[in-house]
Structures are given as structure tokens and as C-alpha cells.
Scaffold this active site. Structure first.
Site: not given
Length: 480
Positions: A167, A171-172, A185, A280
Site C-alpha cells: 500500500n 499521511y502527514r 494515519w 489542515d
């Protein structure tokens, strides 16, 4: 031919007038992010900062910030091609008998070309840092109240502990010190699922963070592909050619050979710390919440890498355009499971998880609700807060047309569905609890007698063909 790496993408963007180089010295703390936001809000180009204070690594931002740039990067005009390729693969017949197999050879050989190919080395293995440190990279601080520097466009590679399916997810990561960062995540993401499975086994999960890759691989990391589909294979489907991979040096994972930088390490489920705040894409600061720690064990990189990043905030910014490609590319898959769907839109101002609009070819009563329920049970669409379903004569990409349908075909008591205690996006600032809230469904289709609509359906106002033809034929004469 597909674009192979970040440098090639930069040149292609520059040749198309979609990139500007900044030679003035800039600071990776706040300054670069503010420049990128201003450029994006004014529909400006991608930006390559060639003189970053304290670093000899240039920063590339807004690289995916327009439809044209994504068309260049992915090598296609119509993004629905991506989903259509997956649909065609699912419908491919397996031939029986020698003659049937011979006839299928050209088709089957094309499929083989999209699989990833493992190689001994590649550009990303040119430099292997013996004492890895996050401080060697120009990682941005993007908002003044952010908890620190954040990696925002790292493609996090993990492998399912049981099936081995690979995968990639974006994700930050909040940098804590030289070798520790927090991995944001969210609970519903596949990387977090892999982490939870490995945690149950009593171990730590290996992870590799890829910074800078070919555009198709970047898109694949962001795209919510069907469960069980290897992301590297999806990248090959997207670009019609398999990517080349190499083995990491300190963890047992494969990464794109043409990447700019790879951060190797593992996520420790026992080391949970407060992550955030972070400005964000909802337009709000995400509050401090507990997330596991990523421990850096190695860095591979090119001799002269490019640090690829993105900035988020109140829409519309760069992520909106990537979301548009996801919307278009997954429409064929939505239609495969819901054939009545005509079109699908996720308005950028709704940060994509907030709202989706679906048009359908309605054939029976209650069909709009059937589509809502089906989509709420489909992958990442389970996190979408609001679904609006309209008839096929409504343009889902024209918000004025959608509002007209809502106000002329929807009765609040009859056509509004609210479902409580459902999964929500972790970043939703309105949900009463983190990850748990409610859904809103609006059926803005024309109701029929079968649905209890006792009135005669009013006729839409439309110009008659004779007048339309007359005015069309004489339009230039009017001088308007």
C-alpha cells in the site's frame, strides 16, 4: 511515454508554461508555504524554489495544482480512462484451450507490462546516508500555530502483514527530532489498518516514506483504490507501464527506483504521542490527538534530489485538483456497481469528504436512497458527510443547477435522510466525536406518484425548437 520522475515532470511543466523557478533565497519555515498558497489562490503555476535557506535541496510545490498539470503528469486528457482500464480488466475472459489462449496473447502481454519490476538499484540508491536525520531535508512549517515542521506529501509504503499486498498512502508526519516523527494515519486508512494488524501480532510495522516520484505513483498513493489492489500495480495501470522498484536498505520494503528521497523506518505502536495542531485542508487547525511514532532508520536519495511538498488550508488549493482526478477516474468503477449513476462530483469547497453530488437515471421509487446507501458502503465514500442525488438532466458540476434541483424537487420532510452514529472523517471539525457523527442524504430527484407525490408534475420551461433555430441562425446579425 509516461513521465518517469520528478525532474522530467519539472521540465515538462516548464515547457508547457506551467512552472516558475524562484532563485531568491526563501525560508522553509512559513515563507515557502505562504508563497505557495498565494500562488494557488490566484491560479498560478507550479513553483520550484532553487535557493532554500540552510539547504542545498530545491523545493517543488503546487506541481499538481491544475487540471493541465495533472494531464501532463498522467499523460492523458480524460481521467476516466484510469477507472475504465480497471473495469475492462475485471471483465476480461480467461481463455480455455490453446487456440483461445493464443488469441488472447496480445491482450495478456499488455497486462504483464503494467506490473512493477524489481531491480538491484536505481537513481534513489545513489546516496545511502549512514547517519540519517530529518534535519537534512527542507521540511516545511506551513502555518504559524502548527506544532512544528510537517512532511505533507510523503508516500508512506507499508505491506499487509498477512496478504503481503503493498500500500501507498499520504499521511502527514510531524517532525519531533532528528529521527522521530508522528505518523498521522487516520483510523480508516489502510496504513493504519496494517499497523493495527501488526500490533495484534505484537510487533512494529515497517514503513518507507517516498518523497518525489513519478506523477502516476503520487496519484496512486492518494487514490482510494479498491481493497486488495496493490498500489504499485495501480500505478502501472494508471501509466500503462509498470514502475521500477528497488529494495530499501534497512527495512524489507520496495520503493520506486526513480524516487527523489526515501525515508526508511518503522512505526512503534507503543510510542504514542500528541500530534498537532496542524492547519489542515478543512480550513481549521486539527487539534492535538494521539498518534504513533515513526523511527527513522535510513535514508536513500539521489545525489541532487528535489524535495516535493504541498500546502493545505481553506479550499481551493492544490489538493482540490488531485481530488478532481480521483472523482473522474473512479466514476467508471462507481457505475460498475451502480449502473444508474450518470455522473458524480465532489465539490472542492467541501474538501471532498464533506459532500458529493450524484446524478442518476431514475427508474423506480426510492432509487436515490438506494444509491446513497450503496455509496456510503463503498470504500472511502463511507466517510462522506453529505450526499445529494439529482436526476440525469442536472449538471452535477454546476452548483447553481444543483441548488435549483434541491429547491424545486426536494421536500424537507420527505426527502431528507439523517443517519446518526456513523463513521466520519477524522478531520471533520463539526462531528460531535472524533471519527463518529452523522450523515445527511438529500433526494433532489423528481418524485413520482409511486413515491407519494399526489400533484401533477409541472412542465419545465424550455425554448421551443423553432425559436431556438431562428435565433441560432441569426445570432451574428444581432451584433451582441
Amino acid at each position: 511515454m509516461p513521465i518517469e520522475d520528478t525532474s522530467e515532470f519539472v521540465l515538462a511543466l516548464e515547457n508547457a508554461g506551467e512552472l516558475k523557478r524562484v532563485k531568491t533565497q526563501v525560508d522553509s519555515e512559513l515563507e515557502v508555504a505562504e508563497i505557495l498558497r498565494r500562488v494557488m489562490y490566484s491560479n498560478g503555476p507550479a513553483v520550484l524554489f532553487e535557493n532554500v535557506k540552510g539547504f542545498d535541496i530545491p523545493i517543488l510545490g503546487n506541481a499538481f495544482g491544475s487540471v493541465k498539470r495533472l494531464q501532463i503528469g498522467l499523460g492523458m486528457e480524460n481521467f476516466e480512462e484510469i477507472g475504465q482500464r480497471i473495469v475492462e480488466m475485471t471483465k476480461m475472459d480467461i481463455p480455455s484451450g490453446i487456440l483461445g489462449k493464443l488469441k488472447k496473447l496480445p491482450e495478456l502481454s499488455k497486462m504483464g507490462e503494467i506490473f512493477p519490476k524489481l531491480e538491484d538499484d536505481g537513481p534513489v540508491t545513489e546516496v545511502v546516508e549512514k547517519s540519517p536525520s530529518f534535519s537534512s531535508l527542507p521540511i516545511l512549517k506551513t502555518w504559524h500555530k502548527d506544532a512544528g515542521r510537517f512532511i505533507t506529501l510523503g508516500l508512506v509504503a507499508t505491506r499487509h502483514p498477512d496478504t503481503g499486498v503493498r500500500n501507498l498512502g499520504v499521511y502527514r508526519m510531524q517532525i519531533l527530532d532528528e529521527t522521530h516523527a508522528l505518523m498521522h494515519w487516520q483510523k480508516h486508512k489502510r496504513g493504519a489498518h496494517h499497523h493495527d494488524i501488526q500490533k495484534e501480532k505484537g510487533g512494529k510495522i515497517e514503513a518507507a516514506v517516498i518523497i518525489g516520484a513519478d506523477p502516476a505513483t503520487v496519484f496512486s498513493a492518494i487514490a482510494p483504490v479498491p481493497e486488495g489492489l496493490d498500489k504499485y500495480l495501480f500505478a502501472g495501470i494508471t501509466r500503462k507501464k509498470g514502475i521500477r522498484t528497488v529494495k530499501c536498505r534497512t527495512v524489507d520494503l520496495e520503493v520506486p527506483a526513480n524516487a527523489e528521497i526515501v525515508l526508511e523506518g518503522y512505526v512503534d505502536p507503543s510510542d504514542i504521542r500528541g500530534e498537532g495542531p496542524f492547519g489542515d485542508h478543512t480550513g481549521y487547525y486539527t487539534p492535538v490527538e494521539p498518534y504513533p511514532t515513526f523511527i527513522l532508520t535510513g535514508i536513500m536519495r539521489r545525489k541532487k534530489p528535489i524535495y516535493v511538498t504541498t500546502v493545505v488550508g481553506k479550499p481551493v488549493l492544490e489538493d482540490a485538483y488531485v481530488g478532481k482526478v480521483i472523482e473522474r477516474s473512479f466514476l467508471p468503477l462507481i457505475r460498475m456497481f451502480h449502473p444508474e449513476v450518470v455522473d458524480f462530483a465532489m465539490p472542492a469547497s467541501g474538501w471532498f469528504q464533506g459532500m458529493a453530488i450524484i446524478s442518476i437515471k431514475k427508474r423506480y421509487p426510492g432509487q436515490a436512497k438506494k444509491v446513497m446507501m450503496g455509496l456510503w458502503g463503498t470504500g472511502q465514500l463511507a466517510l462522506t458527510k453529505i450526499f445529494i442525488v439529482v436526476d440525469e438532466d442536472i449538471n452535477v458540476h454546476d452548483i447553481n443547477d444543483v441548488i435549483w434541483a434541491i429547491t424545486t424537487r426536494m421536500d424537507a420532510a420527505r426527502d431528507v435522510t439523517i443517519i446518526n452514529n456513523t463513521p466520519t472523517d477524522t478531520l471533520d471539525p463539526a462531528s460531535p466525536l472524533v471519527n463518529l457523527g452523522s450523515k445527511l442524504g438529500i433526494d433532489a430527484t423528481q418524485k413520482t406518484a409511486e413515491e407519494g407525490f399526489a400533484r401533477e408534475i409541472q412542465e419545465k420551461v424550455m425554448v421551443d425548437d423553432g425559436t431556438k433555430h431562428l435565433v441560432d441562425s441569426r445570432w451574428k446579425e444581432y451584433g451582441i
